[in-house]
Design a protein around this motif. Structure first.
Motif, PDB file in Angstrom:
ATOM      1  N   THR A   1      34.567 -18.691  19.850  1.00  0.00           N
ATOM      2  CA  THR A   1      33.250 -18.618  20.129  1.00  0.00           C
ATOM      3  C   THR A   1      32.668 -17.195  20.251  1.00  0.00           C
ATOM      4  O   THR A   1      33.386 -16.383  20.749  1.00  0.00           O
ATOM      5  N   GLY A   2      31.369 -16.805  20.154  1.00  0.00           N
ATOM      6  CA  GLY A   2      30.747 -15.671  20.250  1.00  0.00           C
ATOM      7  C   GLY A   2      31.116 -14.708  19.157  1.00  0.00           C
ATOM      8  O   GLY A   2      31.380 -14.878  18.151  1.00  0.00           O
ATOM      9  N   VAL A   3      31.130 -13.321  19.675  1.00  0.00           N
ATOM     10  CA  VAL A   3      31.423 -12.250  18.620  1.00  0.00           C
ATOM     11  C   VAL A   3      32.803 -12.217  18.299  1.00  0.00           C
ATOM     12  O   VAL A   3      33.184 -12.119  17.166  1.00  0.00           O
ATOM     13  N   GLY A   4      33.857 -12.544  19.043  1.00  0.00           N
ATOM     14  CA  GLY A   4      35.156 -12.688  18.824  1.00  0.00           C
ATOM     15  C   GLY A   4      35.491 -13.669  17.602  1.00  0.00           C
ATOM     16  O   GLY A   4      36.500 -13.344  16.838  1.00  0.00           O
ATOM     17  N   ASN A   5      34.719 -14.716  17.579  1.00  0.00           N
ATOM     18  CA  ASN A   5      34.787 -15.720  16.373  1.00  0.00           C
ATOM     19  C   ASN A   5      34.568 -14.981  15.123  1.00  0.00           C
ATOM     20  O   ASN A   5      35.548 -15.038  14.171  1.00  0.00           O
ATOM     21  N   ALA A   6      33.335 -14.280  14.878  1.00  0.00           N
ATOM     22  CA  ALA A   6      33.107 -13.961  13.675  1.00  0.00           C
ATOM     23  C   ALA A   6      34.162 -12.781  13.325  1.00  0.00           C
ATOM     24  O   ALA A   6      34.650 -12.511  12.258  1.00  0.00           O
ATOM     25  N   LEU A   7      34.450 -11.940  14.312  1.00  0.00           N
ATOM     26  CA  LEU A   7      35.258 -10.453  14.031  1.00  0.00           C
ATOM     27  C   LEU A   7      36.773 -11.176  13.788  1.00  0.00           C
ATOM     28  O   LEU A   7      37.193 -10.729  12.890  1.00  0.00           O
ATOM     29  N   ALA A   8      37.209 -12.198  14.498  1.00  0.00           N
ATOM     30  CA  ALA A   8      38.512 -12.584  14.318  1.00  0.00           C
ATOM     31  C   ALA A   8      38.953 -13.249  13.117  1.00  0.00           C
ATOM     32  O   ALA A   8      39.697 -12.850  11.924  1.00  0.00           O
ATOM     33  N   LEU A   9      37.917 -14.196  12.437  1.00  0.00           N
ATOM     34  CA  LEU A   9      37.856 -15.070  11.349  1.00  0.00           C
ATOM     35  C   LEU A   9      37.767 -14.163  10.078  1.00  0.00           C
ATOM     36  O   LEU A   9      38.272 -14.222   9.059  1.00  0.00           O
ATOM     37  N   ASN A  10      36.927 -12.971  10.260  1.00  0.00           N
ATOM     38  CA  ASN A  10      36.646 -12.090   9.197  1.00  0.00           C
ATOM     39  C   ASN A  10      38.034 -11.173   8.996  1.00  0.00           C
ATOM     40  O   ASN A  10      38.276 -10.929   8.041  1.00  0.00           O
ATOM     41  N   GLY A  11      38.556 -10.895  10.068  1.00  0.00           N
ATOM     42  CA  GLY A  11      39.706 -10.337  10.015  1.00  0.00           C
ATOM     43  C   GLY A  11      40.814 -10.856   9.432  1.00  0.00           C
ATOM     44  O   GLY A  11      41.484 -10.529   8.449  1.00  0.00           O
ATOM     45  N   ALA A  12      41.122 -12.314   9.782  1.00  0.00           N
ATOM     46  CA  ALA A  12      41.799 -13.172   9.138  1.00  0.00           C
ATOM     47  C   ALA A  12      41.842 -13.373   7.709  1.00  0.00           C
ATOM     48  O   ALA A  12      42.706 -13.109   6.866  1.00  0.00           O
ATOM     49  N   SER A  13      40.470 -13.379   7.156  1.00  0.00           N
ATOM     50  CA  SER A  13      40.346 -13.650   5.831  1.00  0.00           C
ATOM     51  C   SER A  13      40.313 -12.177   5.093  1.00  0.00           C
ATOM     52  O   SER A  13      41.004 -12.280   4.026  1.00  0.00           O
ATOM     53  N   ALA A  14      39.870 -11.033   5.692  1.00  0.00           N
ATOM     54  CA  ALA A  14      40.080 -10.023   4.930  1.00  0.00           C
ATOM     55  C   ALA A  14      41.337  -9.710   4.819  1.00  0.00           C
ATOM     56  O   ALA A  14      42.030  -8.987   3.872  1.00  0.00           O
ATOM     57  N   HIS A  15      42.350  -9.827   5.786  1.00  0.00           N
ATOM     58  CA  HIS A  15      43.697  -9.442   5.862  1.00  0.00           C
ATOM     59  C   HIS A  15      44.341 -10.210   4.730  1.00  0.00           C
ATOM     60  O   HIS A  15      45.319  -9.870   3.969  1.00  0.00           O
ATOM     61  N   ALA A  16      44.243 -11.597   4.639  1.00  0.00           N
ATOM     62  CA  ALA A  16      44.559 -12.368   3.668  1.00  0.00           C
ATOM     63  C   ALA A  16      44.376 -12.006   2.187  1.00  0.00           C
ATOM     64  O   ALA A  16      45.162 -11.859   1.314  1.00  0.00           O
ATOM     65  N   PHE A  17      42.970 -11.482   1.934  1.00  0.00           N
ATOM     66  CA  PHE A  17      42.778 -10.921   0.539  1.00  0.00           C
ATOM     67  C   PHE A  17      43.377  -9.786   0.403  1.00  0.00           C
ATOM     68  O   PHE A  17      44.004  -9.614  -0.725  1.00  0.00           O
TER      69      PHE A  17
ATOM     70  N   ALA B   1      41.223  -1.464   6.461  1.00  0.00           N
ATOM     71  CA  ALA B   1      39.802  -1.972   6.559  1.00  0.00           C
ATOM     72  C   ALA B   1      39.780  -3.316   6.880  1.00  0.00           C
ATOM     73  O   ALA B   1      39.261  -3.829   7.828  1.00  0.00           O
ATOM     74  N   ALA B   2      40.914  -4.121   6.532  1.00  0.00           N
ATOM     75  CA  ALA B   2      41.280  -5.218   7.083  1.00  0.00           C
ATOM     76  C   ALA B   2      41.925  -5.514   8.361  1.00  0.00           C
ATOM     77  O   ALA B   2      41.281  -6.327   9.387  1.00  0.00           O
ATOM     78  N   LYS B   3      42.872  -4.670   8.698  1.00  0.00           N
ATOM     79  CA  LYS B   3      43.610  -4.965  10.107  1.00  0.00           C
ATOM     80  C   LYS B   3      42.834  -4.327  11.104  1.00  0.00           C
ATOM     81  O   LYS B   3      42.936  -5.032  12.231  1.00  0.00           O
ATOM     82  N   SER B   4      41.787  -3.446  11.086  1.00  0.00           N
ATOM     83  CA  SER B   4      41.029  -2.750  12.059  1.00  0.00           C
ATOM     84  C   SER B   4      40.321  -4.207  12.613  1.00  0.00           C
ATOM     85  O   SER B   4      39.821  -4.150  13.930  1.00  0.00           O
ATOM     86  N   LEU B   5      39.772  -5.101  11.811  1.00  0.00           N
ATOM     87  CA  LEU B   5      38.928  -6.257  12.236  1.00  0.00           C
ATOM     88  C   LEU B   5      39.440  -6.946  13.428  1.00  0.00           C
ATOM     89  O   LEU B   5      39.291  -7.428  14.339  1.00  0.00           O
ATOM     90  N   THR B   6      40.999  -7.223  12.821  1.00  0.00           N
ATOM     91  CA  THR B   6      41.865  -8.221  13.983  1.00  0.00           C
ATOM     92  C   THR B   6      42.188  -7.395  14.970  1.00  0.00           C
ATOM     93  O   THR B   6      41.924  -7.888  16.235  1.00  0.00           O
ATOM     94  N   MET B   7      42.444  -6.030  15.186  1.00  0.00           N
ATOM     95  CA  MET B   7      42.889  -5.374  15.994  1.00  0.00           C
ATOM     96  C   MET B   7      41.618  -5.446  17.287  1.00  0.00           C
ATOM     97  O   MET B   7      41.688  -5.330  18.243  1.00  0.00           O
ATOM     98  N   SER B   8      40.606  -5.187  16.699  1.00  0.00           N
ATOM     99  CA  SER B   8      39.232  -4.944  17.300  1.00  0.00           C
ATOM    100  C   SER B   8      38.934  -6.445  17.868  1.00  0.00           C
ATOM    101  O   SER B   8      38.311  -6.487  19.356  1.00  0.00           O
ATOM    102  N   ALA B   9      39.065  -7.420  17.357  1.00  0.00           N
ATOM    103  CA  ALA B   9      38.799  -8.729  17.921  1.00  0.00           C
ATOM    104  C   ALA B   9      39.900  -9.021  19.064  1.00  0.00           C
ATOM    105  O   ALA B   9      39.588  -9.547  20.211  1.00  0.00           O
ATOM    106  N   VAL B  10      41.321  -8.573  18.975  1.00  0.00           N
ATOM    107  CA  VAL B  10      41.819  -8.959  20.108  1.00  0.00           C
ATOM    108  C   VAL B  10      41.613  -7.910  21.199  1.00  0.00           C
ATOM    109  O   VAL B  10      41.766  -8.522  22.474  1.00  0.00           O
TER     110      VAL B  10
END
Length: 587
Positions: free
Chosen positions: A292-308, A367-376
């Motif tokens: 939930t919250g900000v972490g939700n968007a950041l994390a799922l965006n990170g997973a999706s961007a990293h997969a792409f 660009a992709a991994k930064s999202l995940t690291m920031s979410a963590v």
């Protein structure tokens, strides 16, 4: 937009073309069709409205939703379609109807599963990915490939069986089969679905099928396999298990353990297979953070961007190693080196893929991994953050440095070969372009990481995120420089694991060797002791039976005694006692 074209699931079109390609003897017509189909499929996807059920029917009391597009399925579907296009270009130099057809059908099954809105449709295409992809391993034609393909198929079918069992429990509990998130692993069927997805995602201790099969596939087959199976599982996890804490730690472990195997592995395609485990771990960890919250968007965006990004740059690395194998006949690091002299373009493209997977700034991985690291970091998982940081350094060691160094530089193997065929170079060039185009800031309109962020599930939050801050860039560059320094020092001191022929034992040794040995040993013991044990067993049971018969049969001791004529009375007395005891305990 509405209309017949917008209602057609692109995956269905690709499956149909793949089946047609199996029977097309005209090589150029067949290959032209396999290249044109992903392009048409991308157009169809662009025409489809999002958050709308485009095609569905009701049958057997179940609502089947065959085509649904939203922000999450769109980014995964687009990545799959781009990979299918690059794979078809990469395979242009071959003349193999089976490989062309199965590669297209396999990609189509992954796309169709991604856009399925009900779990039964997802299951059908889930299984179809297993059936079609196994031919890409079998087609290598070696004995090792045959055994690896059979193991691969068995594991993938097991995943499907568990998924189907979980679906049955879900339907019994919910009354419908719409693809939606589980709130708890205690929900009926949730744990079965979780394990099924975990097998396909190559979770720790469930991962060995990947390292066993991908390096044994054909040159083209390994490239195709790297794009779809595990990332389809990542999509399913993002769809059905976002925010489950277990995924955070499973993903973190997945990022770390392959590093040790990849560093000592001699087969560079197998190194990439271990690296694939590592990268999927980042995605799984991010999905676990998506609560939930900000972490939700950041994390799922990170997973999706990293997969792409991973689908593209890992495909590029497999392409470069495939080109090396095509020209030299091997990807063993101990047999390679110095190929930059005769394969300069392949070397350049491999380095771009290596820099992308290592998350160098200005490349897609950053660009992709930064999202995940920031979410963590945002969610406060310090230990997990440190594990991912270690894994990031490990990625540079085994994929960023080891792959290009030992294949193209290092010691000179003396091999002088032709550069890769033009179609291979074209596919690698296009993949390299994407790696750079979605990694740079928005210098050129329509390019840059903002183009990718604009496609992510949580668009507004993604567009508000800037990976090119001073702390992000400095932290990553410090990590990369230290990892490069460590590699150089270890090589200078002779402490870096030497590249030499051998077999790296993984966790599957426990059941493939030790377990099998225990099983065969038990069989040998049984052959010797079994007959005697069986004779003793039958002798003892025979005596017991004879004793019971002598006592309780109509000719037994009870029947011959003074109470023999009153057995009915004793039966009634015993029944009365049972009823009395039942009455006492109930009151």
């Amino acid at each position: 937009m509405t209309g017949p074209l917008s209602m057609l699931n692109p995956g269905w079109l690709m499956i149909a073309v793949g089946l047609v390609a199996l029977f097309l003897p005209m090589r150029r017509v067949r290959q032209g069709l396999t290249i044109a189909t992903p392009i048409i499929a991308i157009i169809l996807l662009a025409l489809a409205d999002q958050n709308v059920n485009h095609l569905g029917v009701q049958a057997l009391g179940i609502d089947f939703i065959f085509y649904r597009v939203d922000g999450l399925s769109f980014i995964f579907g687009l990545a799959f379609l781009l990979a299918a296009l690059l794979n078809a270009i990469y395979a242009w130099h071959t003349d193999d109807r089976l490989q062309d057809g199965m590669a297209m059908a396999y990609a189509g099954a992954a796309v169709a599963a991604t856009f399925s809105g009900d779990m039964m449709s997802l299951f059908v295409f889930w299984e179809l990915t297993a059936i079609t992809s196994v031919f890409l391993i079998l087609r290598a034609g070696t004995r090792a490939a045959y055994f690896a393909s059979m193991r691969y198929l068995a594991i993938q079918i097991l995943s499907g069986v568990l998924l189907l069992a979980g679906i049955a429990y879900v339907y019994h509990s919910r009354g419908d089969l719409s693809v939606q998130a589980f709130t708890s692993l205690k929900e009926p069927g949730a744990i079965l679905v979780f394990i099924a997805l975990g097998i396909k995602a190559a979770f720790p201790f469930l991962h060995n099928w990947l390292q066993d099969s991908y390096p044994k596939a054909t040159v083209v087959g390994a490239v195709v396999l790297s794009a779809f199976t595990t990332k389809l599982a990542v999509y399913a996890f993002a769809r059905m298990f976002p925010g489950h804490d277990a995924l955070i730690w499973i993903g973190a472990v997945m990022t770390v353990f392959p590093v040790f195997f990849a560093v000592i592995e001699n087969d560079l395609r197998k190194v990439l297979a271990y690296s694939l485990n590592n990268q999927v771990g980042f995605m799984i960890c991010a999905i676990g953070l998506g609560a939930t919250g900000v972490g939700n968007a950041l994390a799922l965006n990170g997973a999706s961007a990293h997969a792409f990004c991973h689908i593209i740059y890992k495909g590029l690395l497999f392409m470069s190693m495939g080109a090396v194998m095509y020209r030299t006949g091997t990807t063993k690091a101990s047999e390679l080196g110095g190929l930059y002299k005769s394969m300069p373009w392949t070397t350049v493209f491999c380095i771009i893929g290596a820099m992308s997977i290592s998350a160098f700034p200005l490349f897609s991985g950053f660009a992709a991994k930064s999202l995940t690291m920031s979410a963590v970091g945002h969610e406060g998982y310090t230990i997990v953050w440190l594990m991912l940081l270690f894994a990031s350094a490990g990625v540079l060691e085994h994929s960023g440095i080891k792959i290009p160094y030992f294949a193209f530089f290092g010691h000179d193997s003396g091999k002088r070969v032709k550069e890769a065929p033009f179609n291979m170079l074209l596919a690698m060039g296009l993949a390299a372009f994407i790696c750079v185009a979605v990694g740079i800031p928005a210098i050129v309109p329509g390019l840059g990481y903002e183009w990718l962020y604009n496609l992510l599930p949580y668009r507004e939050e993604a567009m508000a995120y800037n990976p090119f801050t001073l702390d992000h860039v400095l932290t990553q560059m410090q990590l990369l420089v230290l990892a490069i320094f460590a590699f150089v020092m270890l090589k200078r001191l002779g402490w870096y694991p030497p590249e030499k022929p051998g077999v790296v034992l993984d966790t599957d040794w426990v059941y493939r060797k030790a377990g099998y040995g225990l099983f065969t040993w038990a069989g040998t013991i049984w052959q010797k002791a079994g007959p005697a044990m069986t004779a003793v067993f039958f002798k003892l049971t025979g005596r017991a039976y004879d004793r019971i018969e002598d006592t309780f049969s109509p000719r037994g001791e009870l029947a011959r005694g003074g109470l023999g004529s009153a057995m009915a009375i004793w039966t009634a007395i015993l029944l009365g006692l049972v009823l009395l005891l039942a009455f006492i305990t109930s009151s």
